[in-house]
Design an enzyme around this catalytic site. Sequence first.
Site, PDB file in Angstrom:
ATOM      1  N   LEU A  64       0.801  -1.225   0.000  1.00  0.00           N
ATOM      2  CA  LEU A  64       0.000   0.000   0.000  1.00  0.00           C
ATOM      3  C   LEU A  64       0.837   1.278   0.000  1.00  0.00           C
ATOM      4  O   LEU A  64       0.283   2.371  -0.024  1.00  0.00           O
ATOM      5  CB  LEU A  64      -0.926   0.005   1.228  1.00  0.00           C
ATOM      6  CG  LEU A  64      -1.895  -1.184   1.314  1.00  0.00           C
ATOM      7  CD1 LEU A  64      -2.625  -1.184   2.646  1.00  0.00           C
ATOM      8  CD2 LEU A  64      -2.881  -1.148   0.152  1.00  0.00           C
ATOM      9  N   ASP A 310      -0.662  -9.538  -5.866  1.00  0.00           N
ATOM     10  CA  ASP A 310       0.748  -9.175  -5.684  1.00  0.00           C
ATOM     11  C   ASP A 310       0.957  -7.711  -6.055  1.00  0.00           C
ATOM     12  O   ASP A 310       1.929  -7.341  -6.717  1.00  0.00           O
ATOM     13  CB  ASP A 310       1.660 -10.090  -6.507  1.00  0.00           C
ATOM     14  CG  ASP A 310       3.119  -9.983  -6.069  1.00  0.00           C
ATOM     15  OD1 ASP A 310       3.363  -9.562  -4.923  1.00  0.00           O
ATOM     16  OD2 ASP A 310       4.011 -10.333  -6.858  1.00  0.00           O
TER      17      ASP A 310
END
Length: 436
Positions: A64, A310
Amino acid sequence: MKILIEQGRVLDPASGRDQMADVAVAGGRIAGIGQLPAGFAPERRIDARGCWVLPGLVDLAARLGEPGREHAHMLASEMAAAVAGGVTSLVCPPDTDPVLDEPGLVEMLKTRAERLRQARVFPQGALTRGLKGEALTDMGQLTAAGCIAFGQADAPLVNTQVLMRALQYASTFGYAVWLRPQDPWLGAGVAASGPLAMRMGLAGVPASAETIALHTLFDLLRALGGQSAGPRVHVCRLSSAAGVALLRQARADGLNVTADASINSLHLTDHDIGYYDSSARLTPPLRQARDRDALQAALADGVIDALVSDHAPIEADAKQLPFAEAEPGATGLELLLPLALKWGQAQGGPGVMRALQAVTQAPARVLGSALGALQSSCGQLAEGGVADLCVFDPAEHWQVTPAALRSQGKHTPFAGLELAGRVRCTLVAGHLAHGA
């Protein structure tokens, strides 16, 4: 808020449900499917005609950008990308900057994510301090702060004695250990070993880089008892046919092991590197067609449990470099669902339900008790369960372009591909987090 999702095709792999039905949402939970509660008066209606109503996706591998890139407001953009892709729960690996090895950092990430009111974030704690592979972290404190498992992300754990102690400690206290199997020396290349890497002059990563690490891991698990009472281990982003064969044997032997594969390895091969396309610079590297086919077969029959995005939002200046120097990784949150369905619906594919299961029920099952109160309903549609769901239009066709992606990571080996199906809206605990 009371929401009525009308006239959609409700698909739920957990229950096998496949029917045209209305779905009522109230108080953050699913109040009814098909037969609505007496006196239900919706405050908002969502027209789902021609659309599928699906459980919210659960992604076991999504970076993130925070902690580390707060200046770019990356958490907000990547969370927006998650719900735009129908992802309502995701696991953040520990290789942030700084590393998730302190309770305060874990709590900060969770607090920031909760304020955005979008997807749920389940942090994965670092197995060793600073991911250096030397001293174990305080797993108890990190679990109390919100970590659902412990791993090394892509950082090597060279010392097998440290790994053994980590597995023993995790087994004693019921913690899960998530590891990506790769020998640090054999895995130092940038492309899968083979004729193509040789012709292109790229340093190769042989499949033995993965299998040596798997042999070590599985032998340690056997030494520790191996069966259901042993440590719970999740193998992250399996990439080779040889690795799949070892996983099949380990599961046949009763080892307490689950596994996932990435959307990149499921669809692509080393030939998709093209003319040194740095968007295809990935970890693990794209391998040959036999490896891709073995991953597809193992995911279809459940030896590999889950499919992951991913996701890694890589900035342009880190990708626009010579192939070997580019930072590995690609965006994926918004591609996970359409690429899962592309695999499921392909000729010889396992079908829509298994494809959906691999991104909903199966990854939720991997998380298991770490979900807490959500365990009984995450990744599925159940009356009385949490209202995490998405409305997906299978007829909408769109092209993967930077402008079409909400993520700040615009680089993907699927750039230019036309995909079928896109999420129209996403609800997280009954809150409309995207669309409509």
